[in-house]
Design an enzyme around this catalytic site. Sequence first.
Site, PDB file in Angstrom:
ATOM      1  N   TRP A  39      92.853  -8.978  25.556  1.00  0.00           N
ATOM      2  CA  TRP A  39      92.912 -10.145  26.444  1.00  0.00           C
ATOM      3  C   TRP A  39      92.193  -9.896  27.759  1.00  0.00           C
ATOM      4  CZ3 TRP A  39      97.899 -12.314  29.105  1.00  0.00           C
ATOM      5  CH2 TRP A  39      98.694 -11.310  29.620  1.00  0.00           C
ATOM      6  N   ASP A 172     103.847  -5.584  29.163  1.00  0.00           N
ATOM      7  CA  ASP A 172     104.469  -4.450  28.510  1.00  0.00           C
ATOM      8  C   ASP A 172     105.958  -4.242  28.797  1.00  0.00           C
ATOM      9  OD1 ASP A 172     101.722  -4.379  28.461  1.00  0.00           O
ATOM     10  OD2 ASP A 172     101.525  -2.254  28.883  1.00  0.00           O
ATOM     11  N   GLU A 397      94.981  -3.939  40.066  1.00  0.00           N
ATOM     12  CA  GLU A 397      95.544  -4.322  38.765  1.00  0.00           C
ATOM     13  C   GLU A 397      96.655  -5.359  38.968  1.00  0.00           C
ATOM     14  OE1 GLU A 397      97.129  -0.969  36.662  1.00  0.00           O
ATOM     15  OE2 GLU A 397      97.270  -2.042  34.760  1.00  0.00           O
TER      16      GLU A 397
HETATM   17  C1  GLC Z   1      98.300  -2.839  30.632  1.00  0.00           C
HETATM   18  C2  GLC Z   1      98.702  -4.311  30.731  1.00  0.00           C
HETATM   19  C3  GLC Z   1      98.001  -5.095  29.662  1.00  0.00           C
HETATM   20  C4  GLC Z   1      96.501  -4.892  29.792  1.00  0.00           C
HETATM   21  C5  GLC Z   1      96.116  -3.405  29.808  1.00  0.00           C
HETATM   22  C6  GLC Z   1      94.667  -3.176  30.199  1.00  0.00           C
HETATM   23  O1  GLC Z   1      98.732  -2.279  29.434  1.00  0.00           O
HETATM   24  O2  GLC Z   1     100.087  -4.470  30.654  1.00  0.00           O
HETATM   25  O3  GLC Z   1      98.315  -6.453  29.759  1.00  0.00           O
HETATM   26  O4  GLC Z   1      95.828  -5.536  28.773  1.00  0.00           O
HETATM   27  O5  GLC Z   1      96.905  -2.727  30.743  1.00  0.00           O
HETATM   28  O6  GLC Z   1      94.376  -3.762  31.434  1.00  0.00           O
END
Ligand code: GLC
Length: 424
Positions: A39, A172, A397
């Site tokens: 995503w 997560d 982030e």
């Molecule tokens: C973490 C996030 C997830 C994302 C990944 C890479 O695992 O929770 O949504 O896709 O990082 O950015």
Amino acid sequence: MTPQRRDELTREAQATLRANDRGGYTVPTAGLYPFQWDWDAAVTALGWITFDEPRAWEEFRWLLKGQWTDGPQDGFIAHIVFHERSESYFPGPEEWGTPKTDPATSSISQPPLHATMLRWMWQRARDKALAAERLREIVPAIARHHAWWYRTRDPQATGLVMTIHPWETGRDNAPSWDEALARVPRATRPYRRRDLDHVDARQRPTQDFYDRVVYLMDFNRAVNFDPVAIAREGPFRVIDAAIVFILHRATTDLLALADELSIAIDAEPLRAAHARTAAAWPSLWSRAQGLFANLDLVSGALIDQPVNGGFLAWYAGVEAPAQANTLAAWLEEAPYGVPSTRVGAKTFDAQRYWRGPVWQHMNLLIETGLRECGETALAERVRASSLALFERSGFHEYYDPLTGAGLGGTTFSWTAASWLWLQG
Ligand code: GLC
């Protein structure tokens, strides 16, 4: 914000994507996430399309190199595509152990934003000839991915697709998964986390969380990635409202794109699944939270945690006036909204990942949905919050909703892309 600061952020955002470009795919950020994430890729392509159209389409072509194309998992797109080796991330390809190689992938998916992002890119693209050519190649693959979701994750045709791993939800360690995950055994084999080499442990999921998600990863391998066994016996099975809404919206966009560009896809089953979902989502309404919530399929209970996934209802085209009041209240409580978990909830933690912090791509999706449903004042408030965070802290982030401080990884691709897209 001054025009100078705006230009500076745009230059920085473009430089961030260029720096994270690995020649066709974009890593979320160097070190912490050295591969291509599903995503993230879709959101990141939105950023690329604002200044480098050919590169934007490449992001999808590379993601699709990881698509599974035969057997019961035909159409599956993995949450991670391991284009290159890297030692800075756990769990790497050998941990997942999937039969797909070249490139190797993980064995779970992520929220299927693709078709929606592709439609937005199509609408914005200047080079329509190139866009049409790429879409003719990409759209049929995405249609197979939607068929995969409906077929393997909703085998009883209830209208609500299930999710089988917290990482698959993309959010997560959201508190919604706590109870369901507590029933999952802890992995007993040794392994070494790498995330704590990059980020402060207080901003990352706990060790207990990791032990259980590793168990779930190993479970998929133990049943040979059989989707029937996973859907029937998987120790973690939930309905994530956010995935339901994202898939629904994406199917709307997929059907529209295929129609507009006369691309042949197997549309009838998708239309039928779409109609089933529209009839089913009222069962996800939480009166206690005034919000669409998640459902634990193993216990059968609604998961009454106040998390931001329900705010994607508008994005899926669901009128939700009662939920508008809830969002307004959340925004009052957090100087920088929309927090991933409601400020004041017992499970709220301002710094820990999906248990409080604001994520800019979520704000972007929520804002877009609100605007499309005529909730303009709320949409403006969400946008103002997003802009304040960009201005104050750049492209992190995630962010502390109380102070606006940037958290987690820095120079983050989908955050930079969200800025570029918002600038229009
Ligand atoms: C973490 C996030 C997830 C994302 C990944 C890479 O695992 O929770 O949504 O896709 O990082 O950015």
